[in-house]
Design an enzyme around this catalytic site. Structure first.
Site, PDB file in Angstrom:
ATOM      1  N   SER B  68       0.804  -1.228   0.000  1.00 43.54           N
ATOM      2  CA  SER B  68       0.000   0.000   0.000  1.00 43.54           C
ATOM      3  C   SER B  68       0.828   1.266   0.000  1.00 43.54           C
ATOM      4  O   SER B  68       0.284   2.358  -0.082  1.00 43.54           O
ATOM      5  CB  SER B  68      -0.946  -0.002   1.207  1.00 43.54           C
ATOM      6  OG  SER B  68      -0.182  -0.144   2.390  1.00 43.54           O
ATOM      7  N   HIS B 108       1.752   4.054   6.848  1.00 38.03           N
ATOM      8  CA  HIS B 108       1.108   4.916   5.863  1.00 38.03           C
ATOM      9  C   HIS B 108       1.537   6.361   6.048  1.00 38.03           C
ATOM     10  O   HIS B 108       2.239   6.702   6.997  1.00 38.03           O
ATOM     11  CB  HIS B 108      -0.420   4.810   5.952  1.00 38.03           C
ATOM     12  CG  HIS B 108      -0.964   3.560   5.323  1.00 38.03           C
ATOM     13  ND1 HIS B 108      -2.267   3.153   5.514  1.00 38.03           N
ATOM     14  CD2 HIS B 108      -0.401   2.628   4.515  1.00 38.03           C
ATOM     15  CE1 HIS B 108      -2.457   2.018   4.838  1.00 38.03           C
ATOM     16  NE2 HIS B 108      -1.335   1.693   4.237  1.00 38.03           N
ATOM     17  N   ASP B 134      -7.598   5.945   5.318  1.00 38.59           N
ATOM     18  CA  ASP B 134      -7.609   4.765   6.176  1.00 38.59           C
ATOM     19  C   ASP B 134      -8.803   4.657   7.094  1.00 38.59           C
ATOM     20  O   ASP B 134      -8.838   3.811   7.968  1.00 38.59           O
ATOM     21  CB  ASP B 134      -6.331   4.757   7.032  1.00 38.59           C
ATOM     22  CG  ASP B 134      -5.104   4.431   6.202  1.00 38.59           C
ATOM     23  OD1 ASP B 134      -3.994   4.687   6.705  1.00 38.59           O
ATOM     24  OD2 ASP B 134      -5.257   3.933   5.084  1.00 38.59           O
TER      25      ASP B 134
END
Lengths: 226, 192
Positions: B68, B108, B134
């Site tokens: 990701s 992230h 998210d």
């Protein structure tokens, strides 16, 4: 890792080794513990893998120890070894304390205790390195000869050895420290390991034992002359 | 390879004797073998705990598990984290955080930050390679993350090295077998 296991097997060999002085004798009595007898392989001839340098050195060291302790009936002194074991045990103790404390009080709260344990552990590692390099050196036996008259302090015999990696020259050094005069005398020999092992890797005590005795007697007789 | 003795339960004295070195040892040497093993384990443990103390993060080294964050980080990369309280969290920084109730840390990027005068913050994250932010990963009803969810922020990375960890977690039997063999080697072989 199969290679490692096979190597361990070859150094175990077909049965035996010299003792390190602490084992039970091969059971002569009928009532001795059967399993312990079968476990210990103290009194059988030493057979090791002749190409494994550390096994060769260990077996030569063990046999030299055996000669001094059994033939001359000296008493082994475990002080040096106990010192090393104590330092290691204390280090592991710090590690266990850190582990348990961190488990009971999860991270941010345990920071000071963790920091203390980690620093102590590495300090103990430093102490251990200094101890093995300077105090223990390559000494593997410290033996005392009790004075037969019981009046003077014990004489101390020390054995140390070295065998370089991939080399065949084994050096054995015997140090005698007189209990009375505190004088120190040394004798050593350097011989090829091929002189002591036969082609199958069995240590031939008939060739090795006289060397040890010669070293010992050369130091012992000087004492009588003085 | 001839086995010694057919009568009774003899221990092997020929052939593969992995206990060969141990049988020649006295009590002190046996204790030292155990200690040696314990010291190796302790050293690894102390280095890990030392890193935890130094970086202030509860997990200073993490492995990227998903794609990701491509093209910045790929699956199998190793990340080094620090978690100093004084460092402010700003939009654009890459943080590693844990969602409440879940064990797995997520790597992230911070895309929105709200900050109060007293330093409290709430922030929103999104993976570079994801379509949406998210919020779907957070707890039910949670829309923002806080400082306490942060495991650390990425300070450095090593590519590909973490694949070993991923493989060992996918095949736990392999991991235990490897550890058992290494442990046996240390315990059974005499140190010179």
């Amino acid at each position: 890792m199969a290679a490692a296991a096979a190597q361990g097997g070859r150094s175990g060999g077909s049965g035996g080794s010299s003792g390190a002085g602490g084992g039970s004798s091969c059971g002569t009595g009928v009532g001795r513990s059967g399993l312990l007898d079968k476990w210990k392989i103290d009194d059988k001839p030493v057979k090791i893998d002749k190409w494994d340098g550390s096994a060769v050195k260990n077996s030569l060291d063990d046999s030299a120890k055996k000669v001094l302790l059994e033939k001359y009936k000296y008493v082994e002194n475990f002080g040096l070894i106990d010192g090393r074991l104590t330092i290691c045990t204390i280090s592991c103790f710090f590690a266990i304390v850190a582990l348990i404390w961190d488990y009971m009080h999860p991270f941010p709260e345990s920071k000071p205790v963790l920091a203390l344990c980690v620093i102590s552990y590495f300090v103990m590692m430093g102490i251990l390195t200094i101890y093995t390099s300077y105090k223990e050196k390559s000494i593997f036996l410290v033996a005392h000869r009790k004075d037969p008259t019981g009046m003077d302090p014990d004489d101390i015999w020390q054995l140390s050895s070295s065998l370089k990696r991939f080399d065949d020259k084994y050096t054995l050094k015997l140090t005698f420290i007189s209990g009375r005069t505190k004088q120190q005398r040394e004798a050593e020999f350097t011989k090829s390991i091929a002189k002591f092992f036969d082609h199958s890797g069995t240590l031939v005590m008939d060739a090795y034992e006289p060397e040890i005795s010669r070293l010992h007697d050369s130091l012992a007789t000087e004492r009588k002359i003085k | 390879m001839v086995r010694a003795g057919a009568v009774g339960a003899h221990l092997p004295t020929s052939g593969l004797d992995i206990f060969g070195d141990l049988r020649k040892m006295n009590k002190r040497q046996l204790y030292y073998q155990v200690l040696n093993f314990a010291m190796i384990v302790s050293s690894a443990l102390m280095i890990w705990k030392g890193l935890i103390v130094l970086t202030g993060s509860e997990s200073p080294i993490v492995v990227v598990l998903s794609g990701s964050m491509e093209p910045a980080f790929h699956r199998g990369d190793l990340l080094f984290l620090t978690n100093f309280r004084e460092d402010p969290i700003r939009a654009g920084e890459i943080v590693v955080f844990k969602v409440e109730g879940r064990d797995i840390p997520i790597v992230h990027r911070v895309i929105k930050v709200h900050e109060k005068d007293n330093g409290d913050i709430k922030f929103l994250t999104k993976g570079d390679n994801n379509e949406v932010d998210d919020r779907g990963l957070y707890k039910e009803g949670q829309n923002w993350l806080e400082k306490k969810d942060v495991v650390g922020r990425a300070r450095g990375f090593l590519p590909y090295v973490g694949m070993v960890t991923i493989i060992m977690n996918d095949y736990p039997k392999f991991k235990y077998a490897l550890l058992a063999v290494m442990g046996a080697y240390v315990l059974l072989k005499r140190e010179s």
